[in-house]
Design an enzyme around this catalytic site. Structure first.
Site, PDB file in Angstrom:
ATOM      1  CB  SER A  62      44.706  33.891  36.027  1.00 54.05           C
ATOM      2  OG  SER A  62      44.361  34.928  37.076  1.00 54.05           O
ATOM      3  CE  LYS A  99      46.228  37.483  35.321  1.00 55.87           C
ATOM      4  NZ  LYS A  99      44.796  37.595  35.904  1.00 55.87           N
TER       5      LYS A  99
END
Lengths: 142, 421
Positions: A62, A99
């Protein structure tokens, strides 16, 4: 006194990399280089606060756009106050995720750096638990 | 006036587990002793369910399943590393520091004016950097600091910080009158029973006791406790580490050895010998180290030297405990493919037996072990060394602790790191 196993932060480096006293881009080293002045310590390079720094392994892609790949080891410092734009390790619904933190105006979100993944938006009342700030990424090729 | 703080981790082992399991936030957690025998640590939520400390696990298993309690085998590697981190951060807040146990540390705070603000910031700092919630007790002696820590824990209003200085002398006494004498540092069960017989039942009673009486009836140690309760600091931080003593048991092999099992037998043997020496001088050791190396004079061979120090949870002289630690250390330093010349065991951080306070959250050493060791030593003395020995000595690899629910060694093992998506 507690001595921990394989503590990445305080045990002496397994491999000390010699640094020579004079800069020698090419040619012969100077005689002064017969002795070593220093060694390079990767712990020192990667870790600011050993007590608050933890290693975490990445699983998934990701954050591929930020150069973070599956299997990489992240250096996470819990002592840093997380700020907009930093890459963070967060706990969302009881699971850890890496993230980029977005914190501007009313919007708080965890943004992946891979178009295949949706951002994680945090709505009113939803608690964002940031575990630490990612300060480095270690890749091994061999 | 000196000022001491005792900082300790709340439900330390359970808190260590929770740092790496955000899904357990607000959920009950228990940690079991070696071999998953009994409960050694409980989170506040587990205490609220009525789970008591040191109960056998089988008695509460059904309750745990019913309430979804997270149950862990003890993961001493993790707790040791988290302890080291916590102590490092706490130490930054004190002028001096004494690490008192795996989860307790004294620091001196002389000259700090706003104690509440300082202690609150200290707690927040440890929580942020290490993830462990703590409790801070402050007083003008170590005994008062420890008692303040107790107050900070049992009175929810204190919110984890308490200093005697916040109360007027009158209110200090009123509070001490509500604390049983057995909660005072150094007053064990036997002494409290004898004190009760003299009519001394609360911390206040002891504070007001006639110190000459106490000295006559008990010892100078208890007399010192009375003085400390009155705010006279008698115990300083042990800031100077005691001289390094160690016991070494090692031997070169007659022939070079490369297999793990033979090394393990030899390490077991050395560990037992070292433990026997330790018991002979009535001492206990805190650290167990293992060393193995190849023959450096055989330049044609590949060279390797392994060395590792492992901490014991309780200082011990128990052959089994020391052997188990030594074998665990061997597993970490052993590399196949080398011809080893020598193996040895070193015991360090040696102190007289029976002086250490035991870690509240760790399984207590079984007193029967000491008796067993004494019997083993006397038989070996009479009939020759090695008449009685542990199974692992000579019978390769006898040792596997039962720990079915152990969490990964998140912070010390590359193969067990936390995974993040």
């Amino acid at each position: 006194m507690i001595t921990a196993l394989f503590d990445p932060a305080t045990s002496p480096p397994r491999l000390a990399i010699p640094v020579y006293g004079s800069a020698v881009p090419a040619g012969f080293p100077s005689p002064a280089d017969d002795y070593l002045e220093l060694t390079l310590d990767l712990n020192e390079y990667l870790i600011d606060d050993a007590a608050a720094t933890f290693m975490v392994r990445v699983s998934g892609d990701s954050m591929a756009g930020a150069g973070i790949g599956s299997g990489d080891v992240l250096v996470v410092d819990r002592g840093i106050a997380p700020q907009h734009g930093q890459i963070v390790l967060a706990a969302v619904d009881g699971e850890f995720t890496v993230k980029r933190l977005h914190k501007r105006g009313d919007r708080v979100a965890l943004i992946p750096e891979n178009p295949a993944f949706p951002p994680i938006e945090l709505h009113n009342g939803q608690e964002l638990c940031i575990w630490g700030v990612v300060t480095g990424c270690i890749k091994k090729f061999v | 006036m000196p000022l001491f703080a005792l900082v300790d981790g709340n439900s330390f082992y359970a808190s260590c587990e929770r740092v790496f399991r955000p899904d357990l936030e607000g959920k009950p957690i228990v940690v079991l002793s070696n071999n998953d025998g009994c409960v050694v640590a409980r989170s506040a939520e587990a205490k609220a369910l009525g789970i008591k400390g040191f109960v056998p696990y089988f008695e509460i298993r059904a309750l745990c399943e019913k309430h979804g309690v997270a149950v862990f085998s003890s993961n001493y590697t993790l707790y040791g590393d988290m302890s080291r981190r916590m102590m490092q951060v706490i130490g930054r807040w004190g002028i001096e520091q004494e690490v008192y146990s795996v989860d307790e540390s004294f620091i001196t705070l002389d000259g700090i004016l706003d104690l509440r603000e300082y202690a609150t910031r200290l707690r927040a700092d440890v929580l942020q950097r290490v993830g462990i919630p703590t409790c801070v007790g402050i007083g003008s002696s170590k005994t008062l600091a420890k008692l303040a820590n107790h107050v900070g824990k049992v009175f929810p209003k204190a919110q984890g910080v308490f200093a005697w200085h916040w109360l007027t002398p009158e209110w200090q006494d009123k509070l001490m009158a509500r604390i049983e004498v057995g909660e005072v540092w150094g007053i064990g069960r036997r002494i409290s029973e004898r004190l009760a017989a003299m009519g001394i039942r609360t911390a206040l009673d002891l504070k007001r006791a006639d110190s000459r009486d106490i000295k006559r009836q008990f010892s100078v140690v208890v007399e010192r406790t009375v003085a400390e309760l009155n705010g006279v600091s008698c115990l300083s931080l042990e800031d100077v580490a005691p001289a390094k003593q160690q016991i070494i048991a090692s031997r070169s092999f007659a022939e070079l050895v490369s297999d793990h099992d033979t090394l393990a037998s030899s390490i077991s043997h050395h560990a037992c010998r070292a433990a026997e020496k330790l018991r002979h001088q009535r001492s206990v050791a805190r650290l167990v180290a293992v060393s193995i190396h190849t023959n450096r004079f055989r330049t044609q061979d590949q060279q390797y030297a392994g060395w590792l120090v492992l901490p014991l949870v309780h200082p011990s002289s128990d052959s089994a405990t020391i052997t188990r630690a030594a074998l665990a250390a061997l597993d970490h330093v052993y590399r196949p493919g080398y011809a080893y010349k020598k193996a040895g065991v070193v015991l360090m951080e040696i102190s007289p037996a029976g002086r250490d306070q035991h870690d509240l959250f760790a399984p207590l050493p079984d007193p029967r072990r000491a008796a067993l060791m004494a019997v083993m030593d006397s038989i070996n003395h009479e009939f020759g060394r090695g008449t009685l020995r542990l199974v692992s000595e000579g019978l390769h690899r006898g040792w596997a602790m039962r720990q079915e629910k152990r969490s990964p060694r998140w912070t010390t093992c590359w193969d067990e790191l936390l995974l993040a998506k």
